[in-house]
Design an enzyme around this catalytic site. Structure first.
Site, PDB file in Angstrom:
ATOM      1  N   GLU A  58       7.699  -0.532  -4.264  1.00  0.00           N
ATOM      2  CA  GLU A  58       8.062  -1.531  -3.588  1.00  0.00           C
ATOM      3  C   GLU A  58       7.046  -2.131  -2.174  1.00  0.00           C
ATOM      4  O   GLU A  58       6.291  -0.886  -1.815  1.00  0.00           O
ATOM      5  CB  GLU A  58       8.941  -1.930  -3.183  1.00  0.00           C
ATOM      6  CG  GLU A  58      10.448  -1.124  -4.289  1.00  0.00           C
ATOM      7  CD  GLU A  58      11.493  -1.047  -4.892  1.00  0.00           C
ATOM      8  OE1 GLU A  58      12.487  -1.644  -5.328  1.00  0.00           O
ATOM      9  OE2 GLU A  58      11.909  -0.782  -2.975  1.00  0.00           O
ATOM     10  N   ASP A  71     -19.600  13.533   8.696  1.00  0.00           N
ATOM     11  CA  ASP A  71     -18.444  14.710   9.127  1.00  0.00           C
ATOM     12  C   ASP A  71     -17.278  14.100   9.407  1.00  0.00           C
ATOM     13  O   ASP A  71     -16.732  12.846   9.614  1.00  0.00           O
ATOM     14  CB  ASP A  71     -19.222  14.074  10.779  1.00  0.00           C
ATOM     15  CG  ASP A  71     -18.832  14.283  11.838  1.00  0.00           C
ATOM     16  OD1 ASP A  71     -17.651  15.178  12.095  1.00  0.00           O
ATOM     17  OD2 ASP A  71     -18.931  13.805  13.040  1.00  0.00           O
ATOM     18  N   GLU A  77       7.799  -5.687  -6.347  1.00  0.00           N
ATOM     19  CA  GLU A  77       7.927  -5.009  -7.400  1.00  0.00           C
ATOM     20  C   GLU A  77       6.512  -4.893  -8.373  1.00  0.00           C
ATOM     21  O   GLU A  77       6.885  -5.604  -8.832  1.00  0.00           O
ATOM     22  CB  GLU A  77       8.634  -3.899  -7.728  1.00  0.00           C
ATOM     23  CG  GLU A  77       8.422  -2.957  -8.532  1.00  0.00           C
ATOM     24  CD  GLU A  77      10.115  -1.559  -8.501  1.00  0.00           C
ATOM     25  OE1 GLU A  77      10.192  -1.358  -9.489  1.00  0.00           O
ATOM     26  OE2 GLU A  77      10.691  -2.352  -8.002  1.00  0.00           O
ATOM     27  N   HIS A 112      10.850   5.001  -6.012  1.00  0.00           N
ATOM     28  CA  HIS A 112      11.554   5.424  -7.100  1.00  0.00           C
ATOM     29  C   HIS A 112      10.031   6.382  -7.715  1.00  0.00           C
ATOM     30  O   HIS A 112       9.026   5.847  -8.665  1.00  0.00           O
ATOM     31  CB  HIS A 112      12.197   5.108  -8.198  1.00  0.00           C
ATOM     32  CG  HIS A 112      13.318   4.071  -7.340  1.00  0.00           C
ATOM     33  ND1 HIS A 112      14.135   2.981  -7.918  1.00  0.00           N
ATOM     34  CD2 HIS A 112      13.826   4.217  -6.126  1.00  0.00           C
ATOM     35  CE1 HIS A 112      15.099   2.180  -7.042  1.00  0.00           C
ATOM     36  NE2 HIS A 112      14.403   3.397  -6.128  1.00  0.00           N
ATOM     37  N   GLU A 128      14.296  10.095 -12.421  1.00  0.00           N
ATOM     38  CA  GLU A 128      13.941   9.515 -11.603  1.00  0.00           C
ATOM     39  C   GLU A 128      14.510   9.962 -10.230  1.00  0.00           C
ATOM     40  O   GLU A 128      15.765   9.864 -10.356  1.00  0.00           O
ATOM     41  CB  GLU A 128      14.273   8.065 -11.890  1.00  0.00           C
ATOM     42  CG  GLU A 128      13.901   6.997 -10.666  1.00  0.00           C
ATOM     43  CD  GLU A 128      14.700   5.767 -11.427  1.00  0.00           C
ATOM     44  OE1 GLU A 128      14.154   4.811 -10.357  1.00  0.00           O
ATOM     45  OE2 GLU A 128      14.982   5.549 -12.254  1.00  0.00           O
ATOM     46  N   ARG A 163      23.288   4.891  -9.791  1.00  0.00           N
ATOM     47  CA  ARG A 163      22.153   4.750  -9.116  1.00  0.00           C
ATOM     48  C   ARG A 163      22.020   4.859  -7.344  1.00  0.00           C
ATOM     49  O   ARG A 163      20.406   4.980  -6.732  1.00  0.00           O
ATOM     50  CB  ARG A 163      21.461   3.036  -8.756  1.00  0.00           C
ATOM     51  CG  ARG A 163      20.829   2.725 -10.118  1.00  0.00           C
ATOM     52  CD  ARG A 163      20.535   1.654 -10.528  1.00  0.00           C
ATOM     53  NE  ARG A 163      20.113   0.963 -12.179  1.00  0.00           N
ATOM     54  CZ  ARG A 163      19.048   0.682 -12.588  1.00  0.00           C
ATOM     55  NH1 ARG A 163      18.187   0.906 -11.591  1.00  0.00           N
ATOM     56  NH2 ARG A 163      18.868   0.942 -13.526  1.00  0.00           N
ATOM     57  N   GLU A 182       7.288   3.569  -8.583  1.00  0.00           N
ATOM     58  CA  GLU A 182       7.551   2.380  -8.815  1.00  0.00           C
ATOM     59  C   GLU A 182       7.840   2.287  -7.650  1.00  0.00           C
ATOM     60  O   GLU A 182       8.581   1.969  -6.325  1.00  0.00           O
ATOM     61  CB  GLU A 182       9.318   2.060  -8.508  1.00  0.00           C
ATOM     62  CG  GLU A 182       9.047   2.581 -10.089  1.00  0.00           C
ATOM     63  CD  GLU A 182      10.487   2.263 -11.135  1.00  0.00           C
ATOM     64  OE1 GLU A 182      11.358   2.333 -10.303  1.00  0.00           O
ATOM     65  OE2 GLU A 182      10.794   2.821 -11.657  1.00  0.00           O
ATOM     66  N   ARG A 206      14.532   9.313  -6.807  1.00  0.00           N
ATOM     67  CA  ARG A 206      15.058   7.855  -5.869  1.00  0.00           C
ATOM     68  C   ARG A 206      15.039   7.717  -4.696  1.00  0.00           C
ATOM     69  O   ARG A 206      15.697   6.992  -3.666  1.00  0.00           O
ATOM     70  CB  ARG A 206      16.384   7.019  -6.758  1.00  0.00           C
ATOM     71  CG  ARG A 206      16.517   7.139  -8.016  1.00  0.00           C
ATOM     72  CD  ARG A 206      17.860   6.127  -8.494  1.00  0.00           C
ATOM     73  NE  ARG A 206      17.806   5.297  -7.479  1.00  0.00           N
ATOM     74  CZ  ARG A 206      17.567   4.002  -8.067  1.00  0.00           C
ATOM     75  NH1 ARG A 206      17.036   3.683  -9.461  1.00  0.00           N
ATOM     76  NH2 ARG A 206      17.786   3.015  -7.656  1.00  0.00           N
ATOM     77  N   GLU A 254      11.745  -8.713  -5.933  1.00  0.00           N
ATOM     78  CA  GLU A 254      12.451  -7.739  -5.530  1.00  0.00           C
ATOM     79  C   GLU A 254      13.349  -7.325  -4.937  1.00  0.00           C
ATOM     80  O   GLU A 254      13.538  -9.742  -4.352  1.00  0.00           O
ATOM     81  CB  GLU A 254      11.635  -6.104  -4.699  1.00  0.00           C
ATOM     82  CG  GLU A 254      12.072  -4.725  -5.202  1.00  0.00           C
ATOM     83  CD  GLU A 254      13.628  -4.304  -6.037  1.00  0.00           C
ATOM     84  OE1 GLU A 254      14.514  -5.199  -5.849  1.00  0.00           O
ATOM     85  OE2 GLU A 254      12.763  -3.723  -6.529  1.00  0.00           O
TER      86      GLU A 254
END
Length: 475
Positions: A138, A57, A226, A275, A364, A345, A136, A366, A218
């Site tokens: 965290e 259900d 991480e 990321h 990547e 970054r 990635e 971010r 981290e």
């Protein structure tokens, strides 16, 4: 505990027999990335269970349809099988797809089925036959968390033996070694008090079939960490993110700790992101490798262009909580600028340069965070990339300058991620066509998403914030 590898229903049934399995735990994702489960005795499970499914259900699952359409089928995926390390009796867990029991069609609000549709759509375009994702995610490890809300009060309180605010706490004795704000990346123990817990997490992840590449503390105080695991195809990686969360939370619980993926739990310190490394392949060839900027192909640049164009709408799925936007704040390390760079970054899209191999070439993204449903986050990025490739949307010049040194005039030409969940919802309302292509998502699902997220925005908007009393109480 030995890892098992199954490919077929027969493989699963053989493990059930050889390992003396007592229970089968059937796991599936709700639209918002919460694993749900139901358990059946092994004697009720057979080869027919993989074909005919297990009825249940679904009317009370958040974001699913009402009681008049409640009957659903769980279809176990034999490749997802693992021996569950957190259930005392020998138990195999299986990740399931959800189907309509009458039509036997994929349920349109099952995020795993949406992910499968996205891959089929990718194949139909001729652009590629597989999309690889490497997230990635965290997290924070807390010792204690309390929160309460009512008509006359509102508060939360978190604590950690590692938290910098505890330098003066009487711990009989307080041995120091508290991680200063923004200085957790990444000193050795005893300053890193979570190292043993993370290693336990790594061992357990390996036991359930996730290949771990590294783990570390981290930047943030209070146990931010991480653990990176091996990339895989879209659906498998979606499964792995939910398995990763399941393992980390339960290992933390075993140690008397609380693991959270909340994007911004601590004021004044780093938030928690996810990321996402991403590439499209065809016939065993990486379609993102080439001779353009930073070793990318023209296809990869067009993919970036699509992600930048649809970035604000994508955020409704990659950053789907009001808390997400306490992390995505201009002027800090958060990647709020919808631009790309091989070095910067703070750009929303980075091109990792750690390897010269064409096989390693990827982008990547971010800005996403781990409050997202991984299947939907990956789908939104893939669909935007496909749109960019099909329409040859070039992202313009890379942003290799220091973003913080740019003049207001230069910054005015660089778009930003949304400043709030409301802005992301409004962007999705205006820009959803790229998600509807190939029937990957449908308007019913997106409308449900918008309505649910609007309710969350309103729930916050209608409640006074404790900080307001500090700012305005005697106004």
């Amino acid at each position: 505990m030995a890892m098992i590898q199954c490919q077929t229903p027969d493989d699963v049934l053989r493990v059930i027999s050889e390992k003396g399995i007592v229970f089968i735990d059937l796991k599936f994702s709700d639209p918002f990335g919460q694993w749900q489960h139901l358990t059946i005795p092994a004697h009720e499970f057979s080869a027919e269970s993989f074909e005919n499914g297990i009825p249940f259900d679904g009317s009370s699952i958040r974001g699913w349809k009402g009681i008049q359409e409640s009957d659903m089928l769980l279809i176990p995926d034999p490749k997802s099988a693992f021996i569950d390390p957190f259930i005392e009796e020998p138990t195999i867990s299986l990740v399931c797809d959800v189907e309509d029991p009458i039509t036997r069609e994929a349920y349109n609000r099952d995020p795993r089925q949406i992910a499968k549709k996205a891959i089929e759509f990718l194949k139909s375009t001729g652009i590629g036959d597989i999309a690889f994702f490497g997230p990635e995610a965290e997290f924070f490890i807390f010792d204690d968390i309390k929160f309460s809300n009512g008509p006359n009060h509102s508060y939360y309180e978190i604590d950690s033996v590692e938290g910098w605010w505890n330098t003066g706490r009487e711990e009989m004795p307080n041995l120091g070694y508290k991680t200063p704000y923004k200085r957790g990346y990444f000193p050795v123990p005893p300053l890193d008090k979570m190292s043993a817990i993370r290693r336990d997490m790594v061992k357990t992840l390996e036991e359930v079939g996730i290949t771990v590449e590294r783990e570390h503390h981290e930047v943030g105080t209070a146990g931010q960490g991480e653990i990176n695991f091996r990339f895989a195809d879209l659906v498998t990686t979606g499964d792995n993110v939910l398995k990763y969360k399941y393992v980390l939370r339960n290992v933390g619980f075993k140690h008397g700790k609380y693991v959270t993926f909340l994007p911004k739990p601590i004021a004044g310190d780093n938030g928690t992101g996810m990321h996402i490394h991403f590439s499209i392949w065809k016939g065993g060839e990486n379609m993102f490798a080439g001779d353009q900027y930073a070793g990318l192909s023209e296809i990869a640049l067009y993919a970036i262009g699509g992600i930048i164009k649809h970035g604000k709408a994508i955020a409704a799925f990659t950053n789907p909580t009001t808390n997400s936007y306490h992390r995505l704040v201009p002027g800090f390390e958060a990647p709020v600028r919808l631009a790309y760079s091989a070095r910067n970054r703070s750009a929303a899209i980075r091109i990792p340069m750690g390897s010269a191999s064409p096989k390693a070439k990827r982008i990547e993204v971010r800005f996403p965070d781990a409050s997202s449903n991984p299947y939907l986050a990956f789908v939104a990025l893939l669909m935007a990339a496909i749109d960019g490739i099909e329409n040859k949307i070039h992202p313009g010049e890379p942003l290799d300058k220091d973003i913080y040194s740019l003049s207001p005039e230069e910054l005015a030409n660089v778009p930003e991620t949304p400043a709030s969940l409301q802005e992301a919802i409004d962007a999705l309302k205006a820009d959803m066509d790229f998600l509807l292509k190939g029937g990957v998502m449908d308007e019913d699902f997106i409308q449900m998403w918008i309505e649910t997220k609007q309710e969350e925005v309103d729930a916050i908007r209608l409640v006074p914030h404790p900080k307001e009393f500090e700012l305005y109480y005697d106004i």
